[in-house]
Design a protein around this motif. Structure first.
Motif, PDB file in Angstrom:
ATOM      1  N   VAL A 254       0.847  -1.199   0.000  1.00 14.74           N
ATOM      2  CA  VAL A 254       0.000   0.000   0.000  1.00 14.74           C
ATOM      3  C   VAL A 254       0.880   1.247   0.000  1.00 14.74           C
ATOM      4  N   ALA A 255       1.967   1.219   0.761  1.00 10.13           N
ATOM      5  CA  ALA A 255       2.883   2.365   0.798  1.00 10.13           C
ATOM      6  C   ALA A 255       3.473   2.629  -0.582  1.00 10.13           C
ATOM      7  N   ILE A 256       3.879   1.571  -1.282  1.00 13.95           N
ATOM      8  CA  ILE A 256       4.417   1.731  -2.637  1.00 13.95           C
ATOM      9  C   ILE A 256       3.352   2.294  -3.575  1.00 13.95           C
ATOM     10  N   MET A 257       2.120   1.797  -3.456  1.00 11.59           N
ATOM     11  CA  MET A 257       1.026   2.308  -4.276  1.00 11.59           C
ATOM     12  C   MET A 257       0.811   3.798  -4.012  1.00 11.59           C
ATOM     13  N   LEU A 258       0.792   4.167  -2.726  1.00  6.46           N
ATOM     14  CA  LEU A 258       0.606   5.575  -2.374  1.00  6.46           C
ATOM     15  C   LEU A 258       1.730   6.444  -2.931  1.00  6.46           C
ATOM     16  N   GLU A 259       2.952   5.972  -2.806  1.00  5.48           N
ATOM     17  CA  GLU A 259       4.084   6.723  -3.347  1.00  5.48           C
ATOM     18  C   GLU A 259       3.925   6.928  -4.850  1.00  5.48           C
ATOM     19  N   GLY A 260       3.516   5.886  -5.555  1.00  6.64           N
ATOM     20  CA  GLY A 260       3.304   5.997  -6.997  1.00  6.64           C
ATOM     21  C   GLY A 260       2.177   6.947  -7.338  1.00  6.64           C
ATOM     22  N   TYR A 261       1.071   6.839  -6.617  1.00  8.18           N
ATOM     23  CA  TYR A 261      -0.063   7.747  -6.840  1.00  8.18           C
ATOM     24  C   TYR A 261       0.344   9.198  -6.600  1.00  8.18           C
ATOM     25  N   LEU A 262       1.013   9.441  -5.475  1.00  6.39           N
ATOM     26  CA  LEU A 262       1.407  10.814  -5.144  1.00  6.39           C
ATOM     27  C   LEU A 262       2.385  11.366  -6.178  1.00  6.39           C
ATOM     28  N   ASP A 263       3.302  10.531  -6.624  1.00  7.47           N
ATOM     29  CA  ASP A 263       4.237  10.953  -7.666  1.00  7.47           C
ATOM     30  C   ASP A 263       3.477  11.304  -8.946  1.00  7.47           C
ATOM     31  N   ALA A 264       2.530  10.464  -9.327  1.00 10.33           N
ATOM     32  CA  ALA A 264       1.737  10.709 -10.535  1.00 10.33           C
ATOM     33  C   ALA A 264       0.935  12.007 -10.429  1.00 10.33           C
ATOM     34  N   LEU A 265       0.538  12.359  -9.211  1.00  9.82           N
ATOM     35  CA  LEU A 265      -0.243  13.580  -8.995  1.00  9.82           C
ATOM     36  C   LEU A 265       0.631  14.815  -8.779  1.00  9.82           C
ATOM     37  N   GLY A 266       1.951  14.622  -8.754  1.00  6.02           N
ATOM     38  CA  GLY A 266       2.865  15.752  -8.627  1.00  6.02           C
ATOM     39  C   GLY A 266       3.192  16.173  -7.215  1.00  6.02           C
TER      40      GLY A 266
ATOM     41  N   LEU B 135      -6.555   6.004  -7.698  1.00  2.00           N
ATOM     42  CA  LEU B 135      -5.836   7.262  -7.892  1.00  2.00           C
ATOM     43  C   LEU B 135      -6.818   8.425  -7.867  1.00  2.00           C
ATOM     44  N   ALA B 136      -7.964   8.262  -8.529  1.00  2.71           N
ATOM     45  CA  ALA B 136      -8.978   9.325  -8.563  1.00  2.71           C
ATOM     46  C   ALA B 136      -9.532   9.610  -7.166  1.00  2.71           C
ATOM     47  N   ASP B 137      -9.729   8.559  -6.361  1.00  2.00           N
ATOM     48  CA  ASP B 137     -10.210   8.751  -4.987  1.00  2.00           C
ATOM     49  C   ASP B 137      -9.204   9.553  -4.170  1.00  2.00           C
ATOM     50  N   LEU B 138      -7.921   9.197  -4.293  1.00  2.00           N
ATOM     51  CA  LEU B 138      -6.879   9.915  -3.565  1.00  2.00           C
ATOM     52  C   LEU B 138      -6.798  11.364  -4.032  1.00  2.00           C
TER      53      LEU B 138
END
Length: 120
Positions: free
Chosen positions: A14-26, A104-107
């Motif tokens: 989950v941490a890796i997913m969050l890191e990827g999502y946050l990176d994708a969102l800038g 990603l959209a939810d975050l």
């Protein structure tokens, strides 16, 4: 404006997913912590703009002290939890929640709500 995010999550996937999502969102990731103690060491309004906090951490540890410290510091946060978990701790009352699994959209929507709340 929210730019630097603290992640408090004990599940490495989950941490890796969050890191990827946050990176994708800038967003910049200030730190990724697995325990209450590690998270508390990173709560500094000069260093982080917001946090994403899992309710239940390793070894049965609840993230209540992290939420209290974030509120005291005036740092907005999202709380994540599994859909089957009931959060009965009053320290989480009124917190913006994301139920796992989230997209990603939810975050992105959750962080936009936080940004809007801090702009008031």
């Amino acid at each position: 404006m929210l730019t630097s995010i603290l992640i408090v999550e004990d599940d490495p996937l989950v941490a890796i997913m969050l890191e990827g999502y946050l990176d994708a969102l800038g967003y910049e990731i200030a730190a990724c912590c697995e325990t209450v103690a590690a998270a508390l060491a990173h709560i500094d309004p000069e260093q982080i703009d917001a946090a994403i906090v899992d309710v239940h951490l390793a070894d049965g540890e609840l993230a209540g002290p992290v939420v209290e410290a974030l509120r005291t510091a005036g740092i907005p946060f999202l709380v994540t939890t599994g859909g089957h978990n009931v959060v009965s701790d009053p320290r989480f009352d009124g917190a913006a929640m994301l139920t796992k699994p989230f997209s990603l959209a939810d975050l992105e929507a959750g962080l936009a709500r936080l940004a809007g709340a801090t702009a008031d």
